[in-house]
Scaffold this active site. Sequence first.
Site: not given
Length: 493
Positions: A465-466
């Site tokens: 998700h980064r």
Amino acid sequence: MGLQTFRLPDPGEGLVEADIVTWRVAVGDQIKINDILLEVETSKSLVELPSPYAGTVTELLVKEGDTVDVGAPIISIDDGVGDAAPPATNGNAEEAQVPNLVGYGPRTGTAKRRPRRGGTAEEPVEAHEQVADTFSVQAPVSRRADGREPLHAERGTPTGAPLPGPGETAPVPTPSGGAVLAKPPVRKLAKDLGVDLASLVGSGPGGVITRDDVSAASMPAESIEAPTSTPAESFDKLRTAPFDKLRTAPVEAQQASVEDVRIPIKGVRKSTAEAMVRSAFTAPHVTVWLDCDVTATMELVERLKARREFADLRISPLLIIAKAVCLALVRTPELNSFWDERAQQIVLKKSINLGIAAATPRGLLVPNVKGAESLGLVQLASAISEVVAMAREGRTQPAHLAGGTFTITNIGVFGVDAGSPILNPGESGILCVGQIARKPWVVGVGGEERIEPRWVTTLSSSFDHRLADGAQGSTFLADVAAILNDPALALLF
């Protein structure tokens, strides 16, 4: 003659140790340069090590199953060179020149040679001379080289305790505390059962400890005590014992013998554990799911199998899935990227190195196909078959496991519908494919809707998700599913 010591070479990729899997040679074997000496297992691959020397094997310095550091000596080889040392210059002998095996690097250190038999008593005794004596026919092969004892006493010299006289009880032998005499399989059995060999008295010839000795020592004390009653008394006790006690006795005995099994954490399992922990606690995982009708893909696979170009290749739905992944990653490059923490940058990879998770006898391996996006179907099918075959045969090299950018794992082969995969460290996405099974599916639209049996699978994709938001992760999975539902849509990518 001169002894050459072969040390464990550096396998590269930052690895510092390896496990000894199988020796291909034994003491006394005649070998040539580049003959295979042994197989070693690193955390990434199974590697055969060839010999840089020709000669006679004099000693195996490590055992199968040992974990050895890079640079540690593993075998001694007598190359047959004469005892005479080269002329010394400035008080130091010039280092002997030896064959240099490609990849092993230059040899370091000075050559060792065996002391002459006629040397003085003050000369140090070399380890290989002790091993040579150890493997003599006059000594048990299990006797330690550093604990040699004369096997034959001098004539006329009494040895051991005096024999008991008539009517006397023979003394119970006790461990001598010297060298433990036991063959390698017996030593391994003792290690597995947790038995201290030094505390046992061998019942074999010459005091050698046998398997029966180890097995007896591992049993509970009450189970090996000598009987204190006659057979008739034992039968009477058995006849008068309560029925329910007799019924549960075998179960209790069986439960008492059950012990936990401890498996050393090393090799591929150790590497996998470290990678999964690092990934799970470094990259914030998000997983999305989608059921997909892949009937058209299954029909395409059957048509490809009939084509001449694929005659010698194994064609499966994995090929179409891999191609769909490559096409979808072009539209969502965030799932083919890398988080550079040090530079504080997101690196979009210019090439797709597609990892294929393979279950092997050594554990989970993920070799990758370099530049998968540039390959046609025939080349991609050949590349996938090759990397999977190498992994299962134990021939995968570290280079095949490094540099992956995206991974496909197919858990459907185990009859599982879906899973939540963990990212391979350094990668931003992974696709999990469940089993492809016949299920009822709604087809048609409007008034033509109907339920038909179709080939259906569940796709799940985890991403970092980064590097990607829900929009990119969901778009990627939807694109893959669209191509598998209608492979002709690949022309639009």
